[in-house]
Design a protein around this motif. Structure first.
Motif, PDB file in Angstrom:
ATOM      1  N   ARG A 233       0.838  -1.199   0.000  1.00 24.69           N
ATOM      2  CA  ARG A 233       0.000   0.000   0.000  1.00 24.69           C
ATOM      3  C   ARG A 233       0.870   1.245   0.000  1.00 24.69           C
ATOM      4  O   ARG A 233       1.844   1.336   0.729  1.00 24.69           O
ATOM      5  CB  ARG A 233      -0.907  -0.002   1.223  1.00 24.69           C
ATOM      6  N   SER A 234       0.509   2.201  -0.849  1.00 25.64           N
ATOM      7  CA  SER A 234       1.287   3.423  -0.951  1.00 25.64           C
ATOM      8  C   SER A 234       0.314   4.593  -0.945  1.00 25.64           C
ATOM      9  O   SER A 234      -0.619   4.640  -1.732  1.00 25.64           O
ATOM     10  CB  SER A 234       2.056   3.343  -2.278  1.00 25.64           C
ATOM     11  N   ARG A 235       0.522   5.524  -0.005  1.00 24.27           N
ATOM     12  CA  ARG A 235      -0.414   6.641   0.104  1.00 24.27           C
ATOM     13  C   ARG A 235       0.165   7.882  -0.549  1.00 24.27           C
ATOM     14  O   ARG A 235       1.357   8.155  -0.427  1.00 24.27           O
ATOM     15  CB  ARG A 235      -0.714   6.934   1.575  1.00 24.27           C
ATOM     16  N   TYR A 337      10.599   2.446 -17.600  1.00 26.23           N
ATOM     17  CA  TYR A 337      10.676   2.409 -16.129  1.00 26.23           C
ATOM     18  C   TYR A 337       9.340   2.733 -15.494  1.00 26.23           C
ATOM     19  O   TYR A 337       9.135   2.532 -14.298  1.00 26.23           O
ATOM     20  CB  TYR A 337      11.817   3.267 -15.579  1.00 26.23           C
ATOM     21  N   VAL A 338       8.412   3.232 -16.286  1.00 25.17           N
ATOM     22  CA  VAL A 338       7.047   3.409 -15.791  1.00 25.17           C
ATOM     23  C   VAL A 338       6.248   2.165 -16.195  1.00 25.17           C
ATOM     24  O   VAL A 338       6.265   1.750 -17.355  1.00 25.17           O
ATOM     25  CB  VAL A 338       6.423   4.699 -16.350  1.00 25.17           C
ATOM     26  N   LEU A 339       5.585   1.576 -15.207  1.00 25.08           N
ATOM     27  CA  LEU A 339       4.861   0.324 -15.432  1.00 25.08           C
ATOM     28  C   LEU A 339       3.400   0.609 -15.758  1.00 25.08           C
ATOM     29  O   LEU A 339       2.785   1.489 -15.139  1.00 25.08           O
ATOM     30  CB  LEU A 339       4.932  -0.556 -14.186  1.00 25.08           C
ATOM     31  N   ALA A 340       2.849  -0.137 -16.687  1.00 30.38           N
ATOM     32  CA  ALA A 340       1.483   0.126 -17.145  1.00 30.38           C
ATOM     33  C   ALA A 340       0.450  -0.169 -16.064  1.00 30.38           C
ATOM     34  O   ALA A 340      -0.570   0.506 -15.979  1.00 30.38           O
ATOM     35  CB  ALA A 340       1.187  -0.712 -18.384  1.00 30.38           C
ATOM     36  N   ASP A 341       0.722  -1.158 -15.243  1.00 28.18           N
ATOM     37  CA  ASP A 341      -0.338  -1.544 -14.311  1.00 28.18           C
ATOM     38  C   ASP A 341      -0.045  -1.164 -12.866  1.00 28.18           C
ATOM     39  O   ASP A 341      -0.499  -1.800 -11.938  1.00 28.18           O
ATOM     40  CB  ASP A 341      -0.659  -3.033 -14.448  1.00 28.18           C
ATOM     41  N   TYR A 342       0.716  -0.107 -12.680  1.00 31.72           N
ATOM     42  CA  TYR A 342       0.859   0.432 -11.328  1.00 31.72           C
ATOM     43  C   TYR A 342       0.346   1.861 -11.351  1.00 31.72           C
ATOM     44  O   TYR A 342       0.595   2.601 -12.315  1.00 31.72           O
ATOM     45  CB  TYR A 342       2.326   0.397 -10.877  1.00 31.72           C
ATOM     46  N   GLY A 343      -0.361   2.268 -10.302  1.00 31.76           N
ATOM     47  CA  GLY A 343      -0.913   3.625 -10.281  1.00 31.76           C
ATOM     48  C   GLY A 343      -1.765   3.819 -11.524  1.00 31.76           C
ATOM     49  O   GLY A 343      -2.671   3.034 -11.808  1.00 31.76           O
ATOM     50  N   HIS A 344      -1.466   4.855 -12.299  1.00 36.75           N
ATOM     51  CA  HIS A 344      -2.234   5.085 -13.530  1.00 36.75           C
ATOM     52  C   HIS A 344      -1.404   4.825 -14.770  1.00 36.75           C
ATOM     53  O   HIS A 344      -1.792   5.200 -15.875  1.00 36.75           O
ATOM     54  CB  HIS A 344      -2.773   6.511 -13.544  1.00 36.75           C
ATOM     55  N   GLY A 345      -0.233   4.240 -14.618  1.00 33.87           N
ATOM     56  CA  GLY A 345       0.589   3.945 -15.794  1.00 33.87           C
ATOM     57  C   GLY A 345       1.239   5.180 -16.382  1.00 33.87           C
ATOM     58  O   GLY A 345       1.757   5.153 -17.492  1.00 33.87           O
ATOM     59  N   ALA A 346       1.181   6.281 -15.639  1.00 30.18           N
ATOM     60  CA  ALA A 346       1.814   7.526 -16.086  1.00 30.18           C
ATOM     61  C   ALA A 346       2.309   8.259 -14.849  1.00 30.18           C
ATOM     62  O   ALA A 346       1.728   8.115 -13.775  1.00 30.18           O
ATOM     63  CB  ALA A 346       0.810   8.395 -16.828  1.00 30.18           C
ATOM     64  N   ALA A 349       7.203  13.568 -13.714  1.00 29.06           N
ATOM     65  CA  ALA A 349       8.606  13.325 -13.409  1.00 29.06           C
ATOM     66  C   ALA A 349       9.195  14.542 -12.708  1.00 29.06           C
ATOM     67  O   ALA A 349       9.053  15.667 -13.178  1.00 29.06           O
ATOM     68  CB  ALA A 349       9.374  13.032 -14.684  1.00 29.06           C
ATOM     69  N   VAL A 350       9.799  14.274 -11.551  1.00 29.15           N
ATOM     70  CA  VAL A 350      10.410  15.336 -10.756  1.00 29.15           C
ATOM     71  C   VAL A 350      11.895  14.998 -10.621  1.00 29.15           C
ATOM     72  O   VAL A 350      12.314  14.398  -9.634  1.00 29.15           O
ATOM     73  CB  VAL A 350       9.740  15.439  -9.370  1.00 29.15           C
ATOM     74  N   PRO A 351      12.687  15.343 -11.603  1.00 32.43           N
ATOM     75  CA  PRO A 351      14.067  14.855 -11.653  1.00 32.43           C
ATOM     76  C   PRO A 351      14.921  15.308 -10.468  1.00 32.43           C
ATOM     77  O   PRO A 351      15.813  14.564 -10.054  1.00 32.43           O
ATOM     78  CB  PRO A 351      14.601  15.403 -12.982  1.00 32.43           C
TER      79      PRO A 351
HETATM   80  C1  ANZ Z   1       6.493  12.259  -8.362  1.00 34.66           C
HETATM   81  C2  ANZ Z   1       7.611  12.026  -7.435  1.00 34.66           C
HETATM   82  C3  ANZ Z   1       8.512  12.915  -6.945  1.00 34.66           C
HETATM   83  C4  ANZ Z   1       7.659  10.697  -7.044  1.00 34.66           C
HETATM   84  C5  ANZ Z   1       9.467  12.467  -6.066  1.00 34.66           C
HETATM   85  C6  ANZ Z   1       8.582  10.199  -6.189  1.00 34.66           C
HETATM   86  C7  ANZ Z   1       9.519  11.097  -5.699  1.00 34.66           C
HETATM   87  P1  ANZ Z   1       5.691   3.880  -4.501  1.00 34.66           P
HETATM   88  O1  ANZ Z   1       6.228   4.402  -3.222  1.00 34.66           O
HETATM   89  O2  ANZ Z   1       6.334   2.614  -4.954  1.00 34.66           O
HETATM   90  O3  ANZ Z   1       4.178   3.824  -4.530  1.00 34.66           O
HETATM   91  N1  ANZ Z   1       5.264   6.043  -9.964  1.00 34.66           N
HETATM   92  C8  ANZ Z   1       3.936   6.181  -9.955  1.00 34.66           C
HETATM   93  N2  ANZ Z   1       3.356   5.353 -10.825  1.00 34.66           N
HETATM   94  C9  ANZ Z   1       4.353   4.645 -11.380  1.00 34.66           C
HETATM   95  C10 ANZ Z   1       4.402   3.643 -12.381  1.00 34.66           C
HETATM   96  N3  ANZ Z   1       3.297   3.193 -12.969  1.00 34.66           N
HETATM   97  N4  ANZ Z   1       5.606   3.133 -12.727  1.00 34.66           N
HETATM   98  C11 ANZ Z   1       6.733   3.594 -12.155  1.00 34.66           C
HETATM   99  N5  ANZ Z   1       6.747   4.565 -11.227  1.00 34.66           N
HETATM  100  C12 ANZ Z   1       5.574   5.081 -10.842  1.00 34.66           C
HETATM  101  O4  ANZ Z   1       6.110   4.935  -5.653  1.00 34.66           O
HETATM  102  C13 ANZ Z   1       5.284   5.958  -6.047  1.00 34.66           C
HETATM  103  C14 ANZ Z   1       6.090   6.855  -6.923  1.00 34.66           C
HETATM  104  O5  ANZ Z   1       6.560   6.097  -8.023  1.00 34.66           O
HETATM  105  C15 ANZ Z   1       5.275   7.993  -7.459  1.00 34.66           C
HETATM  106  O6  ANZ Z   1       5.616   9.219  -6.841  1.00 34.66           O
HETATM  107  C16 ANZ Z   1       5.808   8.139  -8.871  1.00 34.66           C
HETATM  108  O7  ANZ Z   1       6.896   9.039  -8.738  1.00 34.66           O
HETATM  109  C17 ANZ Z   1       6.304   6.780  -9.227  1.00 34.66           C
HETATM  110  F1  ANZ Z   1      10.353  13.327  -5.576  1.00 34.66           F
HETATM  111  O8  ANZ Z   1       5.732  11.055  -8.332  1.00 34.66           O
HETATM  112  B1  ANZ Z   1       6.506   9.971  -7.715  1.00 34.66           B
END
Ligand code: ANZ
Length: 836
Positions: A233-235, A337-346, A349-351
């Protein structure tokens, strides 16, 4: 008298037990359900019939049986059933390889395992055996499926699945190992798009996670953690981005909404629908680049894609998004590196503050903007990520972020969510790593999915009274894996004509994941022979949940999670009063040989059957229990089965001696030798706590001690006729029956009792005999007696030394001199030598 002969003893008692059936319980009876007597439901994870039993089974079933037998001895009604998890790939693979019918192969192996179990003698209730491949069992899998379907918890969707190109079958995420290979075939798993059946386990993610807290201390901490991580779980927050030229907004999931002002580009998963849509509207060139990139992505495993140290790759999708907090135009890229089936798949990016985003930005020369001022331990600002290549993820104060400026990170996260909610561009959100459970398999040897399909695309469940949908015979079917279920080719079986409408329907050709079978089997044991229902709710609620579950750590995630899920579903459907299946869990270690896992190919296999034949069940069981804590691995090279056999012979001989010249049955123990009685009662007092703490090895060690002191009492102390010797022999037989049921039964008979010792309630420890004797211990400093301390006779060396050092008189004598040597002779003397 003749000597100890394990074979003769086994031959003597097996037929007696067959006749007596000592472990059958009447779970349907009113008394058993009214809670008149306390109950314990003790279950070992049921075996897969892959051949004869192996040493791993011997170990697991030994430990589960120790607990089942123990609770019986404490006066509980104990349900300890056995069944077989008998659907699955190995039967089919054997069929393909050797041309045998999967059914024949399976049931022949079951028969062999049953025969071995009979001799190994776990205290099973044999009247409720089940096999999941029996139509009488899998019919209720189909019933369960239909219940899930009714509730919207079983559904079909087309999606990318893990495909095992060797076994030609779909795998659950859990069946793909960390290196991206199949846990079954070892093949590199690839992705394939298929329409599949799923169970909606994600609806239960919160409960599956939160309810783990109540299992703390009852389940191994490691397993609880594995379950928690699996659910993952990730909030955070969901933020909506507009994309130029596209009507619907695109949501992203972020754990760091505070960093929105630092979002300088967006990345979408190449294998997401969104990426395909965006590429559709891109320039010809960008479209071609995307197509190539998608093809490359599909060759990657999920693990590879998530690996942090991989060189970042990606393509620009020829689109721009608008950052909702500052109106900035940001480019949209696709990257694996972004996975399609996690979160919304998008993602946004905060480099500056996310390492993967930074690696990507540096590679493709995208802007990096610091929005959190992160400092080191001395308060100095960390180097600029764009320069150092290191993103700063720690605590800090917001900068370059408009109204968030000056807020510490945690407060800024909360404030950012408020702002998003006020403006309607985002909200607090929770994401899980857990995916829905993919339950369909394109294989023969499993439970047919009870769904009918119409040519027009309509689906309908098979009527409940038409269950079971029986598997057709395998004869004539090509079982070789090919990506479509072999059942599809059983035309006669698959075709169903509706008698009312005359319409033709086709059966769903897929079979269920065998984890469905094992997700509820513990309920079926209460009514294995009931043809009218899956389980009797009254019996299940009287006997459930499982008080003690035992099995391998390889099931720490999947099997336990799925069982917990189905239990909660059946609870919500009103069938179960409880909603967690396994109150306590014991994970045994593995049996190794020379430090390595045993396998035929390594040539280091210790065959259960030959060990059983050579040493007998008792010696094997004692060896396994004595080898160490049950959670630890056992190296067969380090154990001595002969040693166990010797111990059993010594124990047995005590009963034999009592039978010859000992005190008669019923003799008053009160007159017996006080020293031996004290040892016996200390054993009786300590053993329950030790068993309940799974310290089986310590209990065996204590039994060995007890046998030794009893032998001493016979040979050079009170003598065999002393009542304390009989008392000790009876206690040994009762406790030994946990580990060595045959030897214990034989001892019990020699002591003049009827079988079975397994049903005897343990004698209670007499508190008055437990009072410790006290002794006076002398403490010397440099040869002079400085103090006399009163301590328990059984004081340990460490405690004796500590007591000596704590004495004020001793400390005075030592003064500021240095201690150079301490000699401890418990319980008489501690001698301390000092120098200036
Ligand atoms: C902006 C951001 C800024 C993030 C920052 C992190 C640090 P966990 O903890 O594993 O839930 N994310 C979200 N969806 C993703 C996906 N489908 N594939 C790959 N990465 C994904 O990680 C949540 C963070 O992983 C999210 O928060 C997102 O990057 C990335 F300083 O958003 B973060």
């Amino acid at each position: 008298a003749e000597g100890y002969d394990f074979q003769a003893i086994q031959d003597r008692w097996l037929p007696v037990w067959d006749e007596l059936k000592p472990f059958e319980v009447d779970t349907a009876g009113a008394a058993a359900q009214s809670g008149e007597r306390p109950k314990k439901y003790v279950l070992d994870m049921f075996p897969y019939p892959s051949g004869d039993l192996h040493m791993g089974h011997a170990e697991a079933f030994c430990f589960g049986d120790v607990l089942a037998r123990y609770w019986r001895g404490q006066g509980y009604d104990v349900l300890h059933p056995i069944g077989w998890d008998s659907f699955g790939l190995p039967a089919e693979n054997a069929a393909i390889k050797r041309g045998v019918d999967p059914r024949e192969w399976t049931y022949a192996n079951i028969a062999q395992q049953k025969a071995s179990f009979r001799i190994y003698a776990p205290s099973f209730d044999w009247s409720r055996v089940l096999h999941t491949s029996d139509p009488e069992y899998y019919r209720w899998n189909q019933w369960l499926f239909l219940k899930m379907y009714e509730k919207g918890l079983a559904y079909r969707k087309a999606s990318w699945v893990n495909w095992d190109p060797v076994d030609q079958t779909v795998l659950a995420n859990e069946q793909v190992l960390a290196d991206g290979t199949s846990e079954r075939s070892g093949a590199v798993v690839v992705k394939k798009k298929l329409t599949q059946w799923y169970f909606r386990i994600t609806d239960y993610a919160d409960r599956l996670l939160d309810d783990l807290d109540a299992l703390e201390g009852q389940w191994p901490a490691k397993v609880l953690n594995m379950q928690r991580n699996w659910i993952g779980r990730s909030r955070g927050a969901e933020v909506e981005f507009e994309i130029e030229g596209r009507e619907q907004k695109v949501p992203v999931f972020t754990t760091r909404p505070d960093t929105l002002h630092g979002a300088t580009f967006m990345v979408v998963a190449p294998d997401s629908d969104l990426a395909a849509e965006l590429a559709e509207g891109a320039s010809e060139e960008a479209r071609a680049a995307f197509r190539d990139y998608l093809a490359a992505t599909q060759k990657q495993t999920e693990i590879e894609r998530q690996s942090a140290d991989r060189e970042k790759t990606g393509v620009f999708l020829d689109h721009f998004a608008v950052n909702p907090v500052n109106g900035e135009r940001i480019p949209v890229w696709a990257s694996d590196y972004v996975l399609a089936d996690y979160g919304h798949g998008a993602i946004m990016a905060v480099p500056a503050h996310d390492q993967r985003d930074l690696d990507f930005a540096l590679k493709f020369e995208l802007p990096v903007r610091v929005v959190v001022d992160v400092r080191d331990a001395d308060g100095a600002p960390l180097p600029d990520p764009a320069e150092s290549g290191v993103a700063t993820a720690g605590e800090g104060v917001l900068v370059n972020s408009g109204e968030l400026d000056g807020l510490p990170k945690t407060e800024a996260i909360a404030r950012a969510v408020e702002v998003l909610e006020e403006r309607g561009t985002g909200r607090a959100a929770t994401t899980y790593r857990l995916r829905d459970w993919l339950i369909s398999r394109q294989r023969y040897w499993g439970t047919p999915i009870p769904i009918l399909h119409h040519e027009n695309g309509e689906m309908r469940p098979v009527d409940a009274d038409a269950l079971p949908v029986e598997l057709p015979a395998s004869e004539g079917l090509d079982l070789k894996p090919k990506g479509a279920s072999p059942l599809g080719a059983a035309t006669e079986w698959a075709t169903v004509v509706d008698p009312e409408t005359g319409d033709t329907w086709t059966r769903d050709p897929d079979t269920m994941d065998t984890f469905v079978d094992s997700s509820w089997y513990y309920l079926r044991f209460l009514s294995s022979n009931d043809a009218t229902q899956a389980f009797d709710p009254a019996a299940v609620n009287a006997w459930g949940p499982i008080d003690q579950y035992a099995g391998g750590v390889e099931h720490a995630i999947l099997h336990l999670l799925y069982s917990r899920f189905i239990t909660k579903v059946l609870h919500d459907l009103g069938y179960l009063e409880f909603d967690e299946p396994f109150t306590a869990l014991l994970n045994q270690g593995m049996v190794l040989q020379d430090g390595a896992k045993m396998s035929k190919s390594k040539g280091n296999l210790v065959e259960f059957a030959s060990e059983l034949k050579a040493h007998g069940a008792d010696a094997l069981r004692v060896t396994l229990a004595f080898a160490g804590p049950p959670e630890d691995d056992i190296d067969w090279a380090d154990v001595s089965v002969q040693g166990s056999a010797k111990f059993l012979a010594r124990a047995w001989r005590i009963a034999d001696d009592v039978q010859g010249a000992g005190a008669p049955r019923g003799a008053s123990f009160a007159e017996g030798d006080a020293g031996l009685r004290r040892a016996t009662h200390r054993l009786l007092a300590d053993a329950p706590g030790l068993v309940e703490a799974y310290k089986f090895n310590v209990v065996v060690a204590r039994l060995m001690e007890q046998v030794n002191v009893t032998r001493k009492a016979i040979d050079s102390g009170a003598g065999v006729a002393d009542a304390a010797v009989r008392e000790s022999a009876e206690a040994i037989a009762v406790i030994l029956s946990l580990f060595a049921p045959y030897a214990a039964e034989d001892m019990w008979a020699k002591l003049g009792y009827e079988p079975s010792v397994a049903l005897v309630e343990w004698p209670k420890a007499d508190e008055s005999l437990l009072v410790e004797d006290e002794v006076t211990m002398v403490v010397q400093v440099d040869g002079k007696v400085r103090d006399r301390l009163t301590l328990p006779a059984s004081v340990s060396e460490a405690d004796a030394e500590a007591a000596a050092r704590a004495s004020a008189a001793v400390q005075r004598a030592i003064g500021d001199r240095q201690i150079v040597n301490v000699i401890v002779r418990v319980p008489k003397i501690v001698s301390i030598a000092t120098k200036p």
